[in-house]
Scaffold this motif. Sequence first.
Motif, mmCIF file in Angstrom:
data_model
loop_
_atom_site.group_PDB
_atom_site.id
_atom_site.type_symbol
_atom_site.label_atom_id
_atom_site.label_comp_id
_atom_site.label_asym_id
_atom_site.label_seq_id
_atom_site.Cartn_x
_atom_site.Cartn_y
_atom_site.Cartn_z
ATOM 1 N N TYR A 56 0.846 -1.187 0.000
ATOM 2 C CA TYR A 56 0.000 0.000 0.000
ATOM 3 C C TYR A 56 0.889 1.249 0.000
ATOM 4 C CZ TYR A 56 -3.729 -3.130 1.656
ATOM 5 O OH TYR A 56 -4.650 -4.158 1.781
ATOM 6 N N VAL A 57 0.477 2.269 -0.755
ATOM 7 C CA VAL A 57 1.133 3.577 -0.701
ATOM 8 C C VAL A 57 0.091 4.593 -0.257
ATOM 9 C CG1 VAL A 57 2.303 5.403 -1.989
ATOM 10 C CG2 VAL A 57 2.805 3.001 -2.495
ATOM 11 N N LEU A 58 0.370 5.274 0.853
ATOM 12 C CA LEU A 58 -0.525 6.294 1.389
ATOM 13 C C LEU A 58 0.079 7.663 1.126
ATOM 14 C CD1 LEU A 58 -1.359 3.639 2.821
ATOM 15 C CD2 LEU A 58 -1.721 4.982 4.908
ATOM 16 N N ILE A 59 -0.693 8.568 0.555
ATOM 17 C CA ILE A 59 -0.212 9.922 0.306
ATOM 18 C C ILE A 59 -0.582 10.791 1.502
ATOM 19 C CG2 ILE A 59 -0.153 11.863 -1.289
ATOM 20 C CD1 ILE A 59 0.731 9.175 -2.535
ATOM 21 N N PHE A 60 0.447 11.247 2.242
ATOM 22 C CA PHE A 60 0.242 12.143 3.379
ATOM 23 C C PHE A 60 0.570 13.571 2.922
ATOM 24 C CE2 PHE A 60 1.184 8.836 6.985
ATOM 25 C CZ PHE A 60 -0.011 8.199 6.692
ATOM 26 N N PRO A 61 -0.444 14.402 2.650
ATOM 27 C CA PRO A 61 -0.202 15.702 2.009
ATOM 28 C C PRO A 61 0.517 16.744 2.857
ATOM 29 C CG PRO A 61 -2.431 14.953 1.569
ATOM 30 C CD PRO A 61 -1.876 14.062 2.648
ATOM 31 N N ASP A 62 0.298 16.735 4.182
ATOM 32 C CA ASP A 62 0.990 17.762 4.974
ATOM 33 C C ASP A 62 1.154 17.286 6.414
ATOM 34 O OD1 ASP A 62 -1.548 18.106 6.085
ATOM 35 O OD2 ASP A 62 -1.699 20.248 5.641
ATOM 36 N N ASP A 63 1.757 18.171 7.238
ATOM 37 C CA ASP A 63 2.009 17.803 8.629
ATOM 38 C C ASP A 63 0.921 18.353 9.542
ATOM 39 O OD1 ASP A 63 2.630 20.494 9.204
ATOM 40 O OD2 ASP A 63 4.766 20.188 8.846
ATOM 41 N N GLY A 64 1.070 18.111 10.833
ATOM 42 C CA GLY A 64 0.009 18.452 11.770
ATOM 43 C C GLY A 64 0.106 19.805 12.426
ATOM 44 N N PHE A 65 1.144 20.574 12.134
ATOM 45 C CA PHE A 65 1.385 21.788 12.905
ATOM 46 C C PHE A 65 0.339 22.876 12.678
ATOM 47 C CE2 PHE A 65 5.453 19.621 12.870
ATOM 48 C CZ PHE A 65 5.816 19.697 14.200
ATOM 49 N N LYS A 66 -0.296 22.900 11.500
ATOM 50 C CA LYS A 66 -1.324 23.916 11.234
ATOM 51 C C LYS A 66 -2.631 23.586 11.952
ATOM 52 C CE LYS A 66 0.408 24.599 6.522
ATOM 53 N NZ LYS A 66 1.032 23.288 6.275
ATOM 54 N N TYR A 67 -2.729 22.377 12.490
ATOM 55 C CA TYR A 67 -4.004 21.912 13.041
ATOM 56 C C TYR A 67 -3.963 21.746 14.551
ATOM 57 C CZ TYR A 67 -4.031 20.896 8.089
ATOM 58 O OH TYR A 67 -3.910 21.010 6.735
ATOM 59 N N VAL A 68 -3.063 22.470 15.201
ATOM 60 C CA VAL A 68 -2.906 22.349 16.656
ATOM 61 C C VAL A 68 -4.222 22.683 17.361
ATOM 62 C CG1 VAL A 68 -1.782 23.374 18.665
ATOM 63 C CG2 VAL A 68 -0.421 22.718 16.688
ATOM 64 N N GLU A 69 -4.950 23.703 16.867
ATOM 65 C CA GLU A 69 -6.215 24.075 17.513
ATOM 66 C C GLU A 69 -7.237 22.948 17.421
ATOM 67 O OE1 GLU A 69 -7.451 27.707 15.716
ATOM 68 O OE2 GLU A 69 -6.156 28.956 16.968
ATOM 69 N N VAL A 70 -7.230 22.229 16.300
ATOM 70 C CA VAL A 70 -8.152 21.100 16.130
ATOM 71 C C VAL A 70 -7.811 19.994 17.125
ATOM 72 C CG1 VAL A 70 -8.974 19.323 14.529
ATOM 73 C CG2 VAL A 70 -8.503 21.629 13.689
ATOM 74 N N PHE A 71 -6.533 19.672 17.236
ATOM 75 C CA PHE A 71 -6.108 18.642 18.192
ATOM 76 C C PHE A 71 -6.417 19.084 19.629
ATOM 77 C CE2 PHE A 71 -2.900 17.647 14.721
ATOM 78 C CZ PHE A 71 -3.562 16.502 14.299
ATOM 79 N N GLU A 72 -6.198 20.368 19.907
ATOM 80 C CA GLU A 72 -6.458 20.915 21.236
ATOM 81 C C GLU A 72 -7.927 20.708 21.622
ATOM 82 O OE1 GLU A 72 -5.625 25.162 23.420
ATOM 83 O OE2 GLU A 72 -6.594 25.198 21.459
ATOM 84 N N SER A 73 -8.827 21.019 20.690
ATOM 85 C CA SER A 73 -10.255 20.862 20.945
ATOM 86 C C SER A 73 -10.624 19.393 21.131
ATOM 87 C CB SER A 73 -11.052 21.482 19.800
ATOM 88 O OG SER A 73 -12.418 21.257 19.957
ATOM 89 N N TYR A 74 -10.097 18.533 20.269
ATOM 90 C CA TYR A 74 -10.425 17.103 20.321
ATOM 91 C C TYR A 74 -9.952 16.489 21.636
ATOM 92 C CZ TYR A 74 -10.636 12.169 19.147
ATOM 93 O OH TYR A 74 -10.917 10.812 19.171
ATOM 94 N N LEU A 75 -8.749 16.869 22.076
ATOM 95 C CA LEU A 75 -8.177 16.293 23.292
ATOM 96 C C LEU A 75 -8.708 16.940 24.565
ATOM 97 C CD1 LEU A 75 -4.472 15.985 22.061
ATOM 98 C CD2 LEU A 75 -6.112 14.108 22.362
ATOM 99 N N GLY A 76 -9.490 18.013 24.394
ATOM 100 C CA GLY A 76 -10.071 18.683 25.567
ATOM 101 C C GLY A 76 -9.063 19.411 26.403
ATOM 102 N N ILE A 77 -8.008 19.929 25.754
ATOM 103 C CA ILE A 77 -6.960 20.650 26.483
ATOM 104 C C ILE A 77 -7.419 22.084 26.721
ATOM 105 C CG2 ILE A 77 -4.580 21.493 26.376
ATOM 106 C CD1 ILE A 77 -3.992 19.054 24.560
ATOM 107 N N THR A 78 -7.291 22.541 27.948
ATOM 108 C CA THR A 78 -7.688 23.922 28.281
ATOM 109 C C THR A 78 -6.524 24.663 28.899
ATOM 110 O OG1 THR A 78 -8.489 23.196 30.460
ATOM 111 C CG2 THR A 78 -10.097 23.286 28.662
#
Length: 273
Positions: A251-273
């Motif tokens: 299998y070849v998976l195309i990973f288009p970018d990294d996670g640094f632009k989405y820190v706010e999304v991860f923050e919300s999902y993980l419930g970090i305050t």
Amino acid sequence: MYFAKLEFFNPFSRSIKDRAVFNMLMKALERGDINGTKKLFEATSGNVGISLAALSNVFGIEFRAYLPKPTPRATQILLRVLGAEVVMTDFETIDPAMVRFVGEEARKAGAVNLNQFENDDNFDAHYRFTAREIEEQLRSIGKTPDVIIAGIGTSGHIAGIASYFKERYDTQVIGVVPAKGEKIPGIKRLETRPKWYFQVEIDRVVEITRNGAIEGAIRVARSDGLLIGLSSGAVFRAYAEIAGELGEKTYVLIFPDDGFKYVEVFESYLGIT
């Protein structure tokens, strides 16, 4: 066994969009499309805008980015750091209506609209370069791709890669889109009519929820130590869903970018305050 194409090694936007943007911009310069205006307008939700902003600085071009409402705040800030003019619109997603709107704005201002959604130089960048790199990298370890999994946004990279490999190999190509009613940055549902998707053979499309994409990114981070973006997380989640069904393959998976632009999304999902 799966291999991931890590497109965050591209320097300007840390994403696969550097390839399309560079090709579209260079071809426009070669044709003389930008000679007099030195102004670019583009509809973008992230990486294309960042890449265009960066390369516009290199070539001394003014750049205006038109963004849909849900664009992450980090993207807006990065565009401003790069000196782009940022216009927030009322569009919920980049659909044909928004593309037409930006094209008309460019026409009225005498600016160039490269239009990543219709510009065949987008497809061409992936057919000529991205796909060939994948082929060469796999060949160096004696493998060919049985299955390629990629997100569907403009459809430039999935269609260019699909076209290349289906001309040469018996490769299945699987597209990834957001589930109905969900929004995942970088990928869109087929109702937006991505141009090149309908011109090539895609074997199957998998729908992934936003939470599924986030969970996919987190799983890769915690198993492989790679901080990948949300569309990459969606691609991994699709792989996890179908690998059991399709069995042992390359299998070849195309990973288009990294996670640094989405820190706010991860923050919300993980419930970090």
